[in-house]
Structure formats: structure tokens, C-alpha cells
Design a protein around this motif. Sequence first.
Motif, PDB file in Angstrom:
ATOM      1  N   TRP A  85       0.829  -1.205   0.000  1.00 23.92           N
ATOM      2  CA  TRP A  85       0.000   0.000   0.000  1.00 23.92           C
ATOM      3  C   TRP A  85       0.867   1.260   0.000  1.00 23.92           C
ATOM      4  N   LEU A  86       1.903   1.277   0.841  1.00 24.87           N
ATOM      5  CA  LEU A  86       2.788   2.449   0.893  1.00 24.87           C
ATOM      6  C   LEU A  86       3.491   2.667  -0.444  1.00 24.87           C
ATOM      7  N   ALA A  90       3.028   5.913  -2.956  1.00 32.91           N
ATOM      8  CA  ALA A  90       4.183   6.689  -3.423  1.00 32.91           C
ATOM      9  C   ALA A  90       4.153   6.913  -4.932  1.00 32.91           C
ATOM     10  N   ASN A  91       3.421   6.073  -5.635  1.00 34.42           N
ATOM     11  CA  ASN A  91       3.405   6.146  -7.097  1.00 34.42           C
ATOM     12  C   ASN A  91       2.060   6.531  -7.701  1.00 34.42           C
TER      13      ASN A  91
END
Length: 133
Positions: A85-86, A90-91
Motif C-alpha cells: 500500500w505504501l 508513493a506512485n
Amino acid sequence: MTKNKLIKFGFIMAAGMNIGGVLLFSRFFTNPVINELDPVVMSNFGLLMIVIWGLAYLASAFITSNIKWLAGAFVIEKLVYVVTWLLWLANNKLSNVYDKDLFAGIFYSIYGINDFVFMMFFAWVFLLNNKNG
């Protein structure tokens, strides 16, 4: 609430979030936006596997002993989803997701937080059982 009742409740809540959350936000696997935004992890197959994890949590709620290593496995499973998820955050931009679909936007906003909370719960169960043998 006793420790055992709290653990049982936590496993039932984890099951409810996985099963209910996926079915609600994917509109019973018909929401193409969730699939489109992460076609590997959140394909309909991936969403079905999240539901299956929920069934495993539900079954675990009724185990009355020796749950330490099962809870440990669930910690690792949740960690994988939190990191995924992180990396996704970030993208990608959540605002773009909300522009496409409200349910997908909510799903992508909360699934990692939910997994982090239950990762901590499973870690607590693991450590609690570690202290008690």
C-alpha cells in the motif's frame, strides 16, 4: 472483556474488515477501477484471496490454544499488504482515484491503515502468547 474474548473479537473484526470491506468496495467484484489501479494485487483474484484471508481470521477466532505462530504468520501477511500500500501511495495520487470512483478512492485510502491496525493486533497476540509459553 477477558483476554481470550478480546482476542476472539479481534479476529472476528479482522475477518469482517477483509470480507465485508472487499465485498462492499469492490461491489461484489464488479468495480473495475480497483482492479485497474493495481492489476496484480487487486485483481479480482487478489480480492478473492483477501476474502479467503478473512475466512482464515474467522476460523482463527475459534482456536482456543496454540495460536502464537498463526498470529505471527498473519503479522507477516499484513506487513506485506502495508508495504504494498505504501509503495502504491508513493506512485499514485488518491485524488485521481476519487475522480474515477468514490468506492475505489475510499478503498485505496484506507486499506493500508486497516492492515496496519490488524498487523499490530496480530503482533500483540503473538507476543502475548510468547510470554505465556
